[in-house]
Enzyme design. Structure first.
Site, PDB file in Angstrom:
ATOM      1  N   ASP A  23       0.825  -1.214   0.000  1.00  0.00           N
ATOM      2  CA  ASP A  23       0.000   0.000   0.000  1.00  0.00           C
ATOM      3  C   ASP A  23       0.859   1.265   0.000  1.00  0.00           C
ATOM      4  OD1 ASP A  23      -2.360   1.418   0.000  1.00  0.00           O
ATOM      5  OD2 ASP A  23      -2.589   1.381   2.179  1.00  0.00           O
ATOM      6  N   HIS A  40       2.652   3.533  -8.984  1.00  0.00           N
ATOM      7  CA  HIS A  40       2.402   2.101  -9.216  1.00  0.00           C
ATOM      8  C   HIS A  40       3.578   1.468  -9.961  1.00  0.00           C
ATOM      9  CE1 HIS A  40      -1.497   2.403  -7.493  1.00  0.00           C
ATOM     10  NE2 HIS A  40      -2.024   3.142  -8.448  1.00  0.00           N
ATOM     11  N   LEU A 134      10.119 -20.696  -5.027  1.00  0.00           N
ATOM     12  CA  LEU A 134       9.108 -19.847  -4.386  1.00  0.00           C
ATOM     13  C   LEU A 134       7.761 -19.953  -5.100  1.00  0.00           C
ATOM     14  CD1 LEU A 134       8.557 -17.305  -2.417  1.00  0.00           C
ATOM     15  CD2 LEU A 134       8.904 -15.949  -4.486  1.00  0.00           C
TER      16      LEU A 134
END
Ligand code: IPE
Ligand code: IPE
Ligand code: MG
Length: 253
Positions: A23, A40, A134
Site C-alpha cells: 500500500d 504504481h 518460491l
C-alpha cells in the site's frame, strides 16, 4: 497428573508464508508531485526486488495484494493503467520467473480481468506450474469476503445435492474451498504505508498470522525494510491460545 511437555512454538524462521499488502503507491507519488501511475510503476519495481529477496531468503510462499475487489471503484484511468502495468511486468519478467524456478499462482476472480492481462497470466500460471522454488501468489480482484461467499456457495451446493452433511462441515472442508487451498497459512503479514488494517486480505488464513506494519510507502519498501520486518517477526512469541509458560522457545545454537 504432571503438566504436558512444553510445546515449541517459536515462529518458523524464515516464515513459510509471507503476505504483503503493498500500500501507498499513490501517496508516494503525490509526495513527489508525480502521477499516481508513476507510484504504481515504482511499486512494481519494488515487487521484483522483494520477490528476489524472498527467493534468496528461502521463503516458501509469498502472497502479494496487487488489486482488490474494491479497487475497481477507482478512476477508470488508474484501473486500466494498473492492468497495463501488470501485463508489462509479466512480460518483462517472465524469463526471470523461469530462471529462478518461481511458481506463479493467482487468487481472486480472474475471469473479470481484461483479456489482455488474463490470458498471459493464465499462460504463465500454466507454464510455471512444475516449478519447485518460491510460490508467488498474486491476489488480483481478490477480496476475502468474496472468497468466503464462494466457499459458502460451494458448501451449500454440495449439501443441497446430498454430497455433504451439514454436521460434517468443519474447518478443513471450508479451507479446501478457499482459493489458497493447499498453501500453508501466512505466518507473517506485512502492510506498508502506515495504515493499520487488513482491507479484506486473507482474513481467515491470517487468523494467527503475525502482523507487521511498516510506515514507509510501498515504493520505498526495499530489502532492508524486509529484513526489519523479518527481525520484528522473529521476536514475536506465537501462543495460539496457550500460556506463555506452556511455550518453550528453543535456545539459539
Ligand atoms: C497500493 O497503493 C496499490 C493498489 C491499491 C493498487 P495505493 O494506490 O492504494 O496507494 P495509496 O494508498 O492511495 O497511497
Ligand atoms: C489494499 O489497499 C489493496 C492493495 C494493496 C492492492 P487499499 O489502498 O485498496 O486499501 P484501503 O482502501 O486503504 O483500505
Ligand atoms: Mg491504498
Amino acid at each position: 497428573m504432571s503438566d504436558p511437555a512444553p510445546i515449541v512454538n517459536a515462529p518458523p524462521v524464515p516464515p513459510r508464508h509471507i503476505g504483503i499488502i503493498m500500500d501507498g503507491n499513490g501517496r508516494w507519488a503525490a509526495a513527489k508531485g508525480l502521477p499516481r501511475l508513476e507510484g504504481h510503476r515504482r511499486g512494481a519495481e519494488r515487487l521484483i526486488e522483494i520477490v528476489d529477496a524472498c527467493i534468496d531468503g528461502g521463503i516458501g510462499v509469498l502472497t502479494v495484494f496487487a488489486f482488490s475487489a474494491e479497487n475497481w471503484k477507482r478512476p477508470l484511468e488508474e484501473v486500466s493503467g494498473l492492468f497495463k502495468l501488470g501485463e508489462w511486468v509479466l512480460r518483462a519478467h517472465l524469463a526471470r520467473l523461469e530462471k529462478r524456478n518461481v511458481r506463479l499462482r493467482v487468487i481472486g476472480d480472474v475471469s473479470a480481468l481484461p483479456e489482455f492481462v488474463r490470458t498471459p497470466l493464465e499462460d504463465v500460471v500454466a507454464s510455471t506450474r512444475h516449478h519447485t522454488g518460491l510460490t508467488l501468489v498474486v491476489a488480483l480482484n481478490y477480496g476475502a469476503r468474496q472468497e468466503i461467499v464462494s466457499a459458502a456457495q460451494s458448501l451449500a451446493a454440495d449439501v443441497a445435492a446430498g454430497k455433504l452433511l451439514p454436521a460434517a462441515v468443519d474447518w478443513s472442508t471450508i479451507e479446501a474451498r478457499l482459493q489458497t487451498a493447499g498453501l500453508p497459512d501466512p505466518d507473517l503479514i506485512i502492510r506498508t504505508s502506515g495504515e493499520f488494517r487488513l482491507s479484506n486480505f486473507l482474513l481467515l488464513q491470517s487468523a494467527y498470522a503475525e502482523i507487521v506494519f511498516a510506515s514507509v510507502f510501498w515504493p520505498d519498501f526495499d530489502k532492508a525494510q524486509l529484513q526489519l520486518a523479518l527481525a520484528e517477526y522473529a521476536k514475536r512469541e506465537r501462543r495460539f491460545g496457550l500460556t506463555g509458560e506452556q511455550i518453550q522457545v528453543p535456545a539459539k545454537a
